[in-house]
Design a protein around this motif. Structure first.
Motif, PDB file in Angstrom:
ATOM      1  N   LYS A  10      82.697  56.810  44.644  1.00  0.00           N
ATOM      2  CA  LYS A  10      82.298  55.403  44.718  1.00  0.00           C
ATOM      3  C   LYS A  10      83.548  54.563  44.965  1.00  0.00           C
ATOM      4  CE  LYS A  10      79.357  51.977  42.670  1.00  0.00           C
ATOM      5  NZ  LYS A  10      78.337  51.698  41.694  1.00  0.00           N
ATOM      6  N   ASP A  11      83.442  53.632  45.919  1.00  0.00           N
ATOM      7  CA  ASP A  11      84.585  52.794  46.267  1.00  0.00           C
ATOM      8  C   ASP A  11      84.094  51.468  46.828  1.00  0.00           C
ATOM      9  OD1 ASP A  11      87.286  52.075  46.742  1.00  0.00           O
ATOM     10  OD2 ASP A  11      87.748  54.112  47.405  1.00  0.00           O
ATOM     11  N   GLN A  12      85.017  50.540  47.038  1.00  0.00           N
ATOM     12  CA  GLN A  12      84.697  49.233  47.619  1.00  0.00           C
ATOM     13  C   GLN A  12      85.505  49.027  48.889  1.00  0.00           C
ATOM     14  OE1 GLN A  12      85.532  46.271  44.614  1.00  0.00           O
ATOM     15  NE2 GLN A  12      83.391  46.253  43.985  1.00  0.00           N
ATOM     16  N   PHE A  13      84.911  48.292  49.813  1.00  0.00           N
ATOM     17  CA  PHE A  13      85.608  47.902  51.026  1.00  0.00           C
ATOM     18  C   PHE A  13      85.031  46.581  51.503  1.00  0.00           C
ATOM     19  CE2 PHE A  13      81.957  50.334  52.327  1.00  0.00           C
ATOM     20  CZ  PHE A  13      81.462  49.675  53.443  1.00  0.00           C
ATOM     21  N   GLU A  14      85.706  45.968  52.461  1.00  0.00           N
ATOM     22  CA  GLU A  14      85.280  44.677  52.983  1.00  0.00           C
ATOM     23  C   GLU A  14      84.544  44.877  54.303  1.00  0.00           C
ATOM     24  OE1 GLU A  14      87.781  41.042  54.652  1.00  0.00           O
ATOM     25  OE2 GLU A  14      88.017  41.294  52.483  1.00  0.00           O
ATOM     26  N   CYS A  15      83.407  44.202  54.455  1.00  0.00           N
ATOM     27  CA  CYS A  15      82.621  44.277  55.684  1.00  0.00           C
ATOM     28  C   CYS A  15      83.440  43.709  56.843  1.00  0.00           C
ATOM     29  CB  CYS A  15      81.308  43.514  55.535  1.00  0.00           C
ATOM     30  SG  CYS A  15      80.344  43.452  57.070  1.00  0.00           S
ATOM     31  N   GLU A  16      83.479  44.446  57.943  1.00  0.00           N
ATOM     32  CA  GLU A  16      84.197  43.983  59.132  1.00  0.00           C
ATOM     33  C   GLU A  16      83.462  42.833  59.817  1.00  0.00           C
ATOM     34  OE1 GLU A  16      84.255  47.603  61.339  1.00  0.00           O
ATOM     35  OE2 GLU A  16      85.867  48.466  60.145  1.00  0.00           O
ATOM     36  N   TYR A  47      92.477  66.250  54.092  1.00  0.00           N
ATOM     37  CA  TYR A  47      91.335  66.193  55.000  1.00  0.00           C
ATOM     38  C   TYR A  47      91.004  64.726  55.260  1.00  0.00           C
ATOM     39  CZ  TYR A  47      90.666  70.941  53.223  1.00  0.00           C
ATOM     40  OH  TYR A  47      90.850  72.253  52.853  1.00  0.00           O
ATOM     41  N   SER A  48      90.301  64.462  56.348  1.00  0.00           N
ATOM     42  CA  SER A  48      89.825  63.110  56.617  1.00  0.00           C
ATOM     43  C   SER A  48      88.305  63.130  56.763  1.00  0.00           C
ATOM     44  CB  SER A  48      90.474  62.546  57.883  1.00  0.00           C
ATOM     45  OG  SER A  48      90.116  63.308  59.006  1.00  0.00           O
ATOM     46  N   PHE A  49      87.710  61.950  56.575  1.00  0.00           N
ATOM     47  CA  PHE A  49      86.260  61.809  56.751  1.00  0.00           C
ATOM     48  C   PHE A  49      85.960  60.433  57.315  1.00  0.00           C
ATOM     49  CE2 PHE A  49      86.999  60.170  52.493  1.00  0.00           C
ATOM     50  CZ  PHE A  49      86.166  59.062  52.408  1.00  0.00           C
ATOM     51  N   THR A  50      84.803  60.309  57.938  1.00  0.00           N
ATOM     52  CA  THR A  50      84.318  59.037  58.466  1.00  0.00           C
ATOM     53  C   THR A  50      82.852  58.902  58.099  1.00  0.00           C
ATOM     54  OG1 THR A  50      85.828  59.193  60.342  1.00  0.00           O
ATOM     55  CG2 THR A  50      83.999  57.654  60.556  1.00  0.00           C
ATOM     56  N   GLU A  51      82.466  57.721  57.656  1.00  0.00           N
ATOM     57  CA  GLU A  51      81.067  57.456  57.325  1.00  0.00           C
ATOM     58  C   GLU A  51      80.705  56.056  57.802  1.00  0.00           C
ATOM     59  OE1 GLU A  51      78.201  57.298  53.393  1.00  0.00           O
ATOM     60  OE2 GLU A  51      79.878  58.695  53.398  1.00  0.00           O
ATOM     61  N   GLU A  52      79.522  55.914  58.353  1.00  0.00           N
ATOM     62  CA  GLU A  52      79.029  54.601  58.768  1.00  0.00           C
ATOM     63  C   GLU A  52      78.187  54.009  57.647  1.00  0.00           C
ATOM     64  OE1 GLU A  52      77.085  55.299  62.535  1.00  0.00           O
ATOM     65  OE2 GLU A  52      78.960  54.868  63.588  1.00  0.00           O
ATOM     66  N   THR A  65      86.731  55.039  57.063  1.00  0.00           N
ATOM     67  CA  THR A  65      87.465  56.302  57.095  1.00  0.00           C
ATOM     68  C   THR A  65      88.205  56.494  55.782  1.00  0.00           C
ATOM     69  OG1 THR A  65      89.385  55.255  58.109  1.00  0.00           O
ATOM     70  CG2 THR A  65      87.765  56.227  59.607  1.00  0.00           C
ATOM     71  N   GLY A  66      88.457  57.740  55.470  1.00  0.00           N
ATOM     72  CA  GLY A  66      89.162  58.037  54.235  1.00  0.00           C
ATOM     73  C   GLY A  66      89.812  59.395  54.267  1.00  0.00           C
ATOM     74  N   GLU A  67      90.472  59.714  53.165  1.00  0.00           N
ATOM     75  CA  GLU A  67      91.166  60.985  53.008  1.00  0.00           C
ATOM     76  C   GLU A  67      90.734  61.655  51.717  1.00  0.00           C
ATOM     77  OE1 GLU A  67      95.212  59.680  52.853  1.00  0.00           O
ATOM     78  OE2 GLU A  67      95.394  59.605  55.028  1.00  0.00           O
ATOM     79  N   VAL A  68      90.693  62.969  51.755  1.00  0.00           N
ATOM     80  CA  VAL A  68      90.471  63.789  50.567  1.00  0.00           C
ATOM     81  C   VAL A  68      91.661  64.736  50.473  1.00  0.00           C
ATOM     82  CG1 VAL A  68      89.025  65.558  49.489  1.00  0.00           C
ATOM     83  CG2 VAL A  68      87.959  63.676  50.750  1.00  0.00           C
ATOM     84  N   TRP A  69      92.266  64.794  49.301  1.00  0.00           N
ATOM     85  CA  TRP A  69      93.395  65.690  49.066  1.00  0.00           C
ATOM     86  C   TRP A  69      92.947  66.793  48.112  1.00  0.00           C
ATOM     87  CZ3 TRP A  69      98.160  65.055  51.397  1.00  0.00           C
ATOM     88  CH2 TRP A  69      98.320  63.884  52.117  1.00  0.00           C
ATOM     89  N   GLU A  70      93.175  68.030  48.505  1.00  0.00           N
ATOM     90  CA  GLU A  70      92.829  69.211  47.698  1.00  0.00           C
ATOM     91  C   GLU A  70      94.111  69.815  47.135  1.00  0.00           C
ATOM     92  OE1 GLU A  70      90.558  73.495  48.353  1.00  0.00           O
ATOM     93  OE2 GLU A  70      91.408  72.450  50.075  1.00  0.00           O
ATOM     94  N   TYR A  71      94.217  69.848  45.812  1.00  0.00           N
ATOM     95  CA  TYR A  71      95.371  70.456  45.140  1.00  0.00           C
ATOM     96  C   TYR A  71      95.094  70.541  43.657  1.00  0.00           C
ATOM     97  CZ  TYR A  71     100.092  71.394  43.505  1.00  0.00           C
ATOM     98  OH  TYR A  71     101.184  71.954  42.901  1.00  0.00           O
ATOM     99  N   PRO A  72      95.222  71.715  43.060  1.00  0.00           N
ATOM    100  CA  PRO A  72      95.412  73.001  43.718  1.00  0.00           C
ATOM    101  C   PRO A  72      94.156  73.429  44.478  1.00  0.00           C
ATOM    102  CG  PRO A  72      95.075  73.335  41.374  1.00  0.00           C
ATOM    103  CD  PRO A  72      95.125  71.840  41.615  1.00  0.00           C
ATOM    104  N   VAL A  79      90.746  61.008  46.382  1.00  0.00           N
ATOM    105  CA  VAL A  79      89.897  60.499  47.479  1.00  0.00           C
ATOM    106  C   VAL A  79      90.270  59.045  47.631  1.00  0.00           C
ATOM    107  CG1 VAL A  79      87.546  60.048  48.272  1.00  0.00           C
ATOM    108  CG2 VAL A  79      87.998  62.070  46.862  1.00  0.00           C
ATOM    109  N   GLN A  80      90.590  58.639  48.876  1.00  0.00           N
ATOM    110  CA  GLN A  80      90.954  57.240  49.109  1.00  0.00           C
ATOM    111  C   GLN A  80      90.474  56.804  50.475  1.00  0.00           C
ATOM    112  OE1 GLN A  80      95.212  57.080  48.746  1.00  0.00           O
ATOM    113  NE2 GLN A  80      95.578  57.920  50.781  1.00  0.00           N
ATOM    114  N   LEU A  81      90.105  55.529  50.562  1.00  0.00           N
ATOM    115  CA  LEU A  81      89.743  54.949  51.850  1.00  0.00           C
ATOM    116  C   LEU A  81      91.017  54.540  52.565  1.00  0.00           C
ATOM    117  CD1 LEU A  81      86.682  52.728  50.866  1.00  0.00           C
ATOM    118  CD2 LEU A  81      86.742  55.139  51.519  1.00  0.00           C
ATOM    119  N   THR A  82      90.991  54.643  53.898  1.00  0.00           N
ATOM    120  CA  THR A  82      92.191  54.289  54.675  1.00  0.00           C
ATOM    121  C   THR A  82      91.944  53.084  55.552  1.00  0.00           C
ATOM    122  OG1 THR A  82      91.577  55.924  56.350  1.00  0.00           O
ATOM    123  CG2 THR A  82      93.153  56.607  54.678  1.00  0.00           C
TER     124      THR A  82
END
Length: 82
Positions: A10-16, A47-52, A65-72, A79-82
């Motif tokens: 779950k995250d927040q972003f601003e409508c374009e 990893y990267s992802f895109t969702e509409e 768009t965002g990123e997922v980091w796997e470790y270990p 998980v962060q939006l870019t």
């Protein structure tokens, strides 16, 4: 990749379109490999992802768009939006 999909985030972003703040529960099902580096507990993989996501106020279709980091290996580290 040994991450179990889907990943919920779950995250927040601003409508374009109208600038409204949108809170959205992402269900990340498709990841694209970006890079990896060796660290103390094994490989860290990005990893990267895109969702509409449509805006509930103006119906603008936002491409988020965002990123997922796997470790270990097998664990979602970030998980962060870019």
């Amino acid at each position: 990749m040994s991450l179990e999909l889907p990943i919920s985030h779950k995250d927040q972003f601003e409508c374009e379109g109208c600038g409204a703040k949108i809170s959205h529960a992402f269900t990340i099902q498709d990841l694209e490999y970006e890079s990896s580096d060796e660290r103390d507990m094994g490989e860290e993989t990005q990893y990267s992802f895109t969702e509409e996501v449509p805006c509930p106020q103006c119906s603008h279709l936002n491409e988020v768009t965002g990123e997922v980091w796997e470790y270990p290996d097998g664990a979602v580290n970030l998980v962060q939006l870019t």
